[in-house]
Design a protein around this motif. Structure first.
Motif, PDB file in Angstrom:
ATOM      1  N   SER A  12       0.839  -1.183   0.000  1.00  0.00           N
ATOM      2  CA  SER A  12       0.000   0.000   0.000  1.00  0.00           C
ATOM      3  C   SER A  12       0.878   1.237   0.000  1.00  0.00           C
ATOM      4  N   ARG A  13       0.476   2.243  -0.767  1.00  0.00           N
ATOM      5  CA  ARG A  13       1.281   3.439  -0.872  1.00  0.00           C
ATOM      6  C   ARG A  13       1.238   4.229   0.427  1.00  0.00           C
ATOM      7  N   ALA A  14       2.404   4.576   0.958  1.00  0.00           N
ATOM      8  CA  ALA A  14       2.481   5.311   2.207  1.00  0.00           C
ATOM      9  C   ALA A  14       2.173   6.783   1.957  1.00  0.00           C
ATOM     10  N   PRO A  15       1.556   7.479   2.925  1.00  0.00           N
ATOM     11  CA  PRO A  15       1.269   8.890   2.747  1.00  0.00           C
ATOM     12  C   PRO A  15       2.538   9.719   2.792  1.00  0.00           C
ATOM     13  N   SER A  16       2.497  10.893   2.168  1.00  0.00           N
ATOM     14  CA  SER A  16       3.649  11.788   2.140  1.00  0.00           C
ATOM     15  C   SER A  16       3.834  12.444   3.503  1.00  0.00           C
ATOM     16  N   ALA A  17       4.998  13.099   3.667  1.00  0.00           N
ATOM     17  CA  ALA A  17       5.307  13.745   4.946  1.00  0.00           C
ATOM     18  C   ALA A  17       4.297  14.835   5.294  1.00  0.00           C
ATOM     19  N   PRO A  18       3.912  15.732   4.352  1.00  0.00           N
ATOM     20  CA  PRO A  18       2.891  16.727   4.715  1.00  0.00           C
ATOM     21  C   PRO A  18       1.569  16.104   5.148  1.00  0.00           C
ATOM     22  N   ARG A  19       1.190  14.994   4.495  1.00  0.00           N
ATOM     23  CA  ARG A  19      -0.065  14.366   4.895  1.00  0.00           C
ATOM     24  C   ARG A  19       0.063  13.720   6.270  1.00  0.00           C
ATOM     25  N   VAL A  20       1.211  13.169   6.586  1.00  0.00           N
ATOM     26  CA  VAL A  20       1.424  12.597   7.915  1.00  0.00           C
ATOM     27  C   VAL A  20       1.255  13.679   8.976  1.00  0.00           C
ATOM     28  N   ALA A  21       1.817  14.871   8.707  1.00  0.00           N
ATOM     29  CA  ALA A  21       1.673  15.973   9.654  1.00  0.00           C
ATOM     30  C   ALA A  21       0.211  16.385   9.795  1.00  0.00           C
ATOM     31  N   THR A  22      -0.516  16.414   8.688  1.00  0.00           N
ATOM     32  CA  THR A  22      -1.932  16.772   8.740  1.00  0.00           C
ATOM     33  C   THR A  22      -2.730  15.743   9.532  1.00  0.00           C
ATOM     34  N   VAL A  23      -2.444  14.464   9.305  1.00  0.00           N
ATOM     35  CA  VAL A  23      -3.131  13.406  10.047  1.00  0.00           C
ATOM     36  C   VAL A  23      -2.838  13.524  11.536  1.00  0.00           C
ATOM     37  N   ALA A  24      -1.574  13.799  11.888  1.00  0.00           N
ATOM     38  CA  ALA A  24      -1.207  13.895  13.298  1.00  0.00           C
ATOM     39  C   ALA A  24      -1.934  15.043  13.986  1.00  0.00           C
ATOM     40  N   LEU A  25      -2.007  16.205  13.324  1.00  0.00           N
ATOM     41  CA  LEU A  25      -2.710  17.338  13.925  1.00  0.00           C
ATOM     42  C   LEU A  25      -4.210  17.064  14.024  1.00  0.00           C
ATOM     43  N   THR A  26      -4.779  16.475  12.976  1.00  0.00           N
ATOM     44  CA  THR A  26      -6.211  16.161  13.001  1.00  0.00           C
ATOM     45  C   THR A  26      -6.533  15.147  14.084  1.00  0.00           C
ATOM     46  N   ALA A  27      -5.619  14.208  14.318  1.00  0.00           N
ATOM     47  CA  ALA A  27      -5.847  13.166  15.315  1.00  0.00           C
ATOM     48  C   ALA A  27      -5.914  13.720  16.738  1.00  0.00           C
ATOM     49  N   LEU A  28      -5.353  14.909  16.955  1.00  0.00           N
ATOM     50  CA  LEU A  28      -5.431  15.503  18.296  1.00  0.00           C
ATOM     51  C   LEU A  28      -6.875  15.782  18.704  1.00  0.00           C
ATOM     52  N   ALA A  29      -7.743  16.029  17.711  1.00  0.00           N
ATOM     53  CA  ALA A  29      -9.147  16.326  18.024  1.00  0.00           C
ATOM     54  C   ALA A  29      -9.852  15.121  18.651  1.00  0.00           C
ATOM     55  N   PRO A  30      -9.958  13.984  17.961  1.00  0.00           N
ATOM     56  CA  PRO A  30     -10.621  12.840  18.592  1.00  0.00           C
ATOM     57  C   PRO A  30      -9.877  12.327  19.820  1.00  0.00           C
ATOM     58  N   ALA A  31      -8.559  12.541  19.866  1.00  0.00           N
ATOM     59  CA  ALA A  31      -7.827  12.138  21.074  1.00  0.00           C
ATOM     60  C   ALA A  31      -8.304  12.935  22.276  1.00  0.00           C
ATOM     61  N   SER A  32      -8.524  14.240  22.088  1.00  0.00           N
ATOM     62  CA  SER A  32      -9.037  15.047  23.205  1.00  0.00           C
ATOM     63  C   SER A  32     -10.481  14.689  23.534  1.00  0.00           C
ATOM     64  N   TRP A  33     -11.263  14.311  22.515  1.00  0.00           N
ATOM     65  CA  TRP A  33     -12.652  13.908  22.784  1.00  0.00           C
ATOM     66  C   TRP A  33     -12.709  12.620  23.602  1.00  0.00           C
ATOM     67  N   GLY A  34     -11.627  11.857  23.586  1.00  0.00           N
ATOM     68  CA  GLY A  34     -11.596  10.641  24.393  1.00  0.00           C
ATOM     69  C   GLY A  34     -11.626  10.901  25.883  1.00  0.00           C
ATOM     70  N   THR A  35     -11.407  12.148  26.290  1.00  0.00           N
ATOM     71  CA  THR A  35     -11.464  12.494  27.712  1.00  0.00           C
ATOM     72  C   THR A  35     -12.858  12.917  28.161  1.00  0.00           C
ATOM     73  N   THR A  36     -13.809  13.042  27.223  1.00  0.00           N
ATOM     74  CA  THR A  36     -15.130  13.578  27.562  1.00  0.00           C
ATOM     75  C   THR A  36     -15.849  12.720  28.598  1.00  0.00           C
ATOM     76  N   TYR A  37     -15.782  11.411  28.421  1.00  0.00           N
ATOM     77  CA  TYR A  37     -16.517  10.520  29.341  1.00  0.00           C
ATOM     78  C   TYR A  37     -15.993  10.665  30.768  1.00  0.00           C
ATOM     79  N   ALA A  38     -14.670  10.663  30.921  1.00  0.00           N
ATOM     80  CA  ALA A  38     -14.094  10.765  32.264  1.00  0.00           C
ATOM     81  C   ALA A  38     -14.406  12.113  32.898  1.00  0.00           C
ATOM     82  N   VAL A  39     -14.300  13.188  32.123  1.00  0.00           N
ATOM     83  CA  VAL A  39     -14.593  14.524  32.661  1.00  0.00           C
ATOM     84  C   VAL A  39     -16.064  14.635  33.052  1.00  0.00           C
ATOM     85  N   THR A  40     -16.949  14.094  32.223  1.00  0.00           N
ATOM     86  CA  THR A  40     -18.384  14.190  32.498  1.00  0.00           C
ATOM     87  C   THR A  40     -18.757  13.450  33.766  1.00  0.00           C
TER      88      THR A  40
END
Length: 330
Positions: A12-40
């Protein structure tokens, strides 16, 4: 002698470096949403899902408007209202309601179906037919999350199940429409997040005043919980999320929501919990599904023979002959 060319399937073709950076930044969003249950469950007053959603959305949206000083124009008034209702106004209170009525494992497993819902909506709205690769890894992701977070103590509550499915379906629709409509000129991710958070908060304001009102007592822990959910869990995460949706294929961004239950699991391990063998297997499967969605599927092997054909020479044969004659005249 006939010539033959063979194209190997390759990995499978690996994503380019800019796309890896975009994926990493985007992933911070659902990662932070993973704390919602504990905080609530640990910090917020119980029985106040509408108020919790309001506090998460409206202050953050107004702050974003004050920073960007850009208002919607033209049809983006109603588009922002629709996206705000789907991504914020409906999602936030439904998730808080589900967190109060369901075990975290049940809510996380039902929420993990979002990539499959996005794939189905993409067929209708985007005219984009997901591949078998996307469908297969979407199912594997749900199974993986189920193995991680579901246990024998899991119980089902009809209201809670409907709440989490409604919130998941609403956000799936928001992802697809965000991809279809894009962003207007001059509006960055923070601006788009501000429009939607404000629209969703204004939708929740009258509902909260009529149905719940404010909690009787808000202690320091609740204040900290609201601040966290409104900042990292609201304004920052949604700005990163909308930026990622605009840059990534919809089939790559949607599976990132699997990070929410995985982050919650990692937090539990940090607090002293442990994973048994099925849970460890599920964690690996969910993580593999998330990563596989960022790759292009391998291409099937194709074999082509270029030799004498029935029906006379082809246009490609004429081009090849002209090139050969040109080489001879040099």
């Amino acid at each position: 002698m006939p010539l033959s060319t063979e194209r190997s399937p390759g990995p499978s073709r690996a994503p380019s470096a800019p796309r890896v950076a975009t994926v990493a930044l985007t992933a911070l969003a659902p990662a932070s949403w993973g704390t919602t249950y504990a905080v609530t469950t640990e910090l917020l007053p119980p029985g106040q899902p509408l108020f919790a959603g309001l506090m998460r959305a409206l202050p953050a949206g107004l702050l974003a408007l004050a920073i960007t000083r850009v208002l919607p124009r033209g049809d983006w008034w109603w588009k922002s209202a629709v996206l705000g209702a789907l991504n914020i106004g409906a999602l936030f209170p439904l998730l808080f309601l589900a967190a109060e009525r369901l075990p975290g494992g049940v809510a996380a497993t039902l929420g993990a179906t979002q990539p499959l819902l996005v794939a189905g909506l993409s067929i209708v709205v985007l005219r984009d037919r997901p591949t078998a690769w996307q469908w297969a890894w979407g199912v594997i992701g749900v199974l993986g999350v189920g193995l991680v977070v579901l246990g024998p103590q899991a119980r089902l509550d009809a209201v809670g199940v409907l709440a989490v499915l409604g919130g998941t379906a609403g956000m799936a629709g928001g992802i697809v429409l965000t991809k279809r409509w894009g962003r207007p000129a001059g509006a960055g991710p923070l601006t788009l997040a501000g429009w939607q958070l404000t629209a969703g908060g204004l939708l929740l304001l009258p509902l909260t005043l009529l149905a719940e009102g404010a909690p009787h007592g808000i202690d320091g822990g609740a204040v900290a919980g609201y601040l966290w959910l409104g900042s990292m869990g609201g304004l920052i995460s949604f700005a990163l999320w909308f930026r990622g949706i605009g840059k990534l294929p919809v089939g790559a961004s949607a599976p990132l929501v699997l990070l929410s239950p995985l982050v919650a699991t990692v937090a539990g391990i940090a607090l002293g919990e442990s994973l048994n063998l099925p849970q460890s297997l599920g964690f690996v499967l969910a993580l593999a599904a998330l990563l596989a969605a960022q790759l292009s599927p391998p291409r099937p092997r194709r074999r082509r023979a270029a030799g004498p054909r029935r029906g006379g020479p082809t246009p490609q044969d004429h081009v090849r002959e002209e090139l050969t004659q040109g080489e001879r005249t040099r």
